[in-house]
Design a protein around this motif. Sequence first.
Motif, mmCIF file in Angstrom:
data_model
loop_
_atom_site.group_PDB
_atom_site.id
_atom_site.type_symbol
_atom_site.label_atom_id
_atom_site.label_comp_id
_atom_site.label_asym_id
_atom_site.label_seq_id
_atom_site.Cartn_x
_atom_site.Cartn_y
_atom_site.Cartn_z
ATOM 1 N N PHE A 1 -3.183 -4.923 -19.062
ATOM 2 C CA PHE A 1 -2.747 -4.453 -17.753
ATOM 3 C C PHE A 1 -3.315 -3.073 -17.452
ATOM 4 C CE2 PHE A 1 0.731 -3.242 -14.678
ATOM 5 C CZ PHE A 1 0.356 -4.140 -13.697
ATOM 6 N N GLU A 2 -3.361 -2.210 -18.460
ATOM 7 C CA GLU A 2 -3.982 -0.896 -18.276
ATOM 8 C C GLU A 2 -5.459 -1.047 -17.946
ATOM 9 O OE1 GLU A 2 -3.458 2.285 -21.079
ATOM 10 O OE2 GLU A 2 -1.388 1.641 -21.450
ATOM 11 N N MET A 3 -6.133 -1.982 -18.607
ATOM 12 C CA MET A 3 -7.562 -2.182 -18.404
ATOM 13 C C MET A 3 -7.876 -2.639 -16.978
ATOM 14 S SD MET A 3 -8.823 -3.837 -22.018
ATOM 15 C CE MET A 3 -10.008 -4.820 -21.168
ATOM 16 N N ILE A 4 -7.011 -3.419 -16.375
ATOM 17 C CA ILE A 4 -7.292 -3.876 -15.011
ATOM 18 C C ILE A 4 -6.875 -2.837 -13.975
ATOM 19 C CG2 ILE A 4 -7.191 -6.315 -15.633
ATOM 20 C CD1 ILE A 4 -4.490 -6.374 -14.048
ATOM 21 N N GLY A 5 -6.298 -1.746 -14.455
ATOM 22 C CA GLY A 5 -6.009 -0.640 -13.553
ATOM 23 C C GLY A 5 -4.710 -0.745 -12.797
ATOM 24 N N ASN A 6 -3.784 -1.618 -13.268
ATOM 25 C CA ASN A 6 -2.476 -1.718 -12.615
ATOM 26 C C ASN A 6 -2.664 -1.955 -11.118
ATOM 27 O OD1 ASN A 6 0.274 -1.690 -12.383
ATOM 28 N ND2 ASN A 6 0.546 0.408 -13.085
ATOM 29 N N SER A 7 -3.692 -2.695 -10.778
ATOM 30 C CA SER A 7 -4.119 -2.880 -9.400
ATOM 31 C C SER A 7 -3.214 -3.819 -8.623
ATOM 32 C CB SER A 7 -5.544 -3.431 -9.393
ATOM 33 O OG SER A 7 -5.935 -3.735 -8.094
ATOM 34 N N LYS A 8 -3.027 -3.513 -7.349
ATOM 35 C CA LYS A 8 -2.309 -4.423 -6.455
ATOM 36 C C LYS A 8 -3.311 -5.246 -5.654
ATOM 37 C CE LYS A 8 1.892 -1.772 -5.892
ATOM 38 N NZ LYS A 8 2.835 -1.174 -4.975
ATOM 39 N N THR A 9 -4.596 -5.012 -5.862
ATOM 40 C CA THR A 9 -5.612 -5.761 -5.133
ATOM 41 C C THR A 9 -5.801 -7.118 -5.776
ATOM 42 O OG1 THR A 9 -7.385 -4.865 -6.474
ATOM 43 C CG2 THR A 9 -6.829 -3.659 -4.475
ATOM 44 N N LYS A 10 -6.476 -8.005 -5.046
ATOM 45 C CA LYS A 10 -6.740 -9.340 -5.576
ATOM 46 C C LYS A 10 -7.665 -9.243 -6.779
ATOM 47 C CE LYS A 10 -5.789 -11.823 -1.445
ATOM 48 N NZ LYS A 10 -5.915 -13.052 -0.804
ATOM 49 N N VAL A 11 -7.357 -10.029 -7.789
ATOM 50 C CA VAL A 11 -8.178 -10.036 -8.998
ATOM 51 C C VAL A 11 -8.578 -11.465 -9.295
ATOM 52 C CG1 VAL A 11 -7.128 -7.977 -9.976
ATOM 53 C CG2 VAL A 11 -6.194 -10.212 -10.553
ATOM 54 N N LEU A 12 -9.626 -11.594 -10.050
ATOM 55 C CA LEU A 12 -10.104 -12.910 -10.446
ATOM 56 C C LEU A 12 -9.373 -13.318 -11.699
ATOM 57 C CD1 LEU A 12 -12.199 -15.077 -9.795
ATOM 58 C CD2 LEU A 12 -13.782 -13.885 -11.292
#
Length: 117
Positions: free
Chosen positions: A102-113
């Motif tokens: 989760f840290e690696m994906i940046g805790n993003s609220k944007t759409k992710v693959l």
Amino acid sequence: MLREHPVTPDGRYFVVRGRLWRLANPALDPDERDRLVHQLMDARRAVAKAKRAKDSAEESEAHSAVDEAKRALGERGPVWWTDGAPDLNRHMVANTTYAVWFEMIGNSKTKVLKLDG
């Protein structure tokens, strides 16, 4: 597959506001899954209707129908995976083995693959 919320690499959970939520069993027959999702949506609408009507008996019945559909989908109740991993449904992702991911994906609220595999 694009998703509104991040999905764990193993496809078991999606994350909303830092909390893990179990996904439906991917082994469900697509027609059965569609039927159960419609059942779930009907039950959620029934909850809202009962709340608006202030009918606690109907609301309780509708909540039971939501629970029944979620269990049939695999989102609640016994886990659908077989590797012995614990159920982390509703846990804060930071307190689980998914914290580094989760840290690696940046805790993003944007759409992710969603990662397959």
